[in-house]
Design a protein around this motif. Sequence first.
Motif, PDB file in Angstrom:
ATOM      1  N   HIS A   1      17.710   6.435  46.770  1.00 39.67           N
ATOM      2  CA  HIS A   1      18.277   5.817  46.127  1.00 39.67           C
ATOM      3  C   HIS A   1      17.186   5.247  46.848  1.00 39.67           C
ATOM      4  O   HIS A   1      17.265   3.890  45.364  1.00 39.67           O
ATOM      5  CB  HIS A   1      19.398   5.721  45.742  1.00 39.67           C
ATOM      6  N   SER A   2      17.859   4.160  47.600  1.00 39.12           N
ATOM      7  CA  SER A   2      17.265   2.756  48.035  1.00 39.12           C
ATOM      8  C   SER A   2      15.820   2.281  48.072  1.00 39.12           C
ATOM      9  O   SER A   2      15.227   1.574  47.881  1.00 39.12           O
ATOM     10  CB  SER A   2      17.994   2.499  48.969  1.00 39.12           C
ATOM     11  N   LYS A   3      14.805   3.582  48.331  1.00 36.79           N
ATOM     12  CA  LYS A   3      13.867   3.832  48.402  1.00 36.79           C
ATOM     13  C   LYS A   3      12.772   3.042  46.751  1.00 36.79           C
ATOM     14  O   LYS A   3      12.323   3.187  46.547  1.00 36.79           O
ATOM     15  CB  LYS A   3      13.176   4.968  48.802  1.00 36.79           C
ATOM     16  N   THR A   4      13.532   4.267  46.154  1.00 41.16           N
ATOM     17  CA  THR A   4      13.404   3.747  44.565  1.00 41.16           C
ATOM     18  C   THR A   4      13.728   3.322  44.287  1.00 41.16           C
ATOM     19  O   THR A   4      12.992   2.248  43.827  1.00 41.16           O
ATOM     20  CB  THR A   4      13.973   5.186  43.596  1.00 41.16           C
ATOM     21  N   GLU A   5      14.845   2.609  44.101  1.00 38.96           N
ATOM     22  CA  GLU A   5      14.681   0.853  43.776  1.00 38.96           C
ATOM     23  C   GLU A   5      13.979  -0.055  44.387  1.00 38.96           C
ATOM     24  O   GLU A   5      13.560  -0.818  43.956  1.00 38.96           O
ATOM     25  CB  GLU A   5      16.275   0.291  44.658  1.00 38.96           C
ATOM     26  N   LEU A   6      13.849  -0.136  45.916  1.00 34.77           N
ATOM     27  CA  LEU A   6      13.125  -0.543  46.387  1.00 34.77           C
ATOM     28  C   LEU A   6      10.983  -0.946  46.033  1.00 34.77           C
ATOM     29  O   LEU A   6      10.706  -1.440  45.492  1.00 34.77           O
ATOM     30  CB  LEU A   6      12.785  -0.695  48.428  1.00 34.77           C
TER      31      LEU A   6
END
Length: 78
Positions: free
Chosen positions: A4-9
């Motif tokens: 989720h964090s990678k997608t958001e970044l």
Amino acid sequence: MDAHSKTELCSIYKNLEKELKNAKVSTLETERKTEIMNLLHDFNDIKDAAQIVIGAVANIDCLTIKELHLKYNLPLNE
């Protein structure tokens, strides 16, 4: 770091790239407009100087500026 964090970044990164591209285009447009304004200013200065010379030549030849324009086929409406 979770998925989720990678997608958001990645999303944030892509948005920042778009903003940067738009800022570059905007800067180039502004620079071009400034260049055009400077060229128009130079043109007007040259045109003013030419009108002064035309006026002086008309005075020396005892002609009106209109007569001098007609004599040398110069435009009357500029």
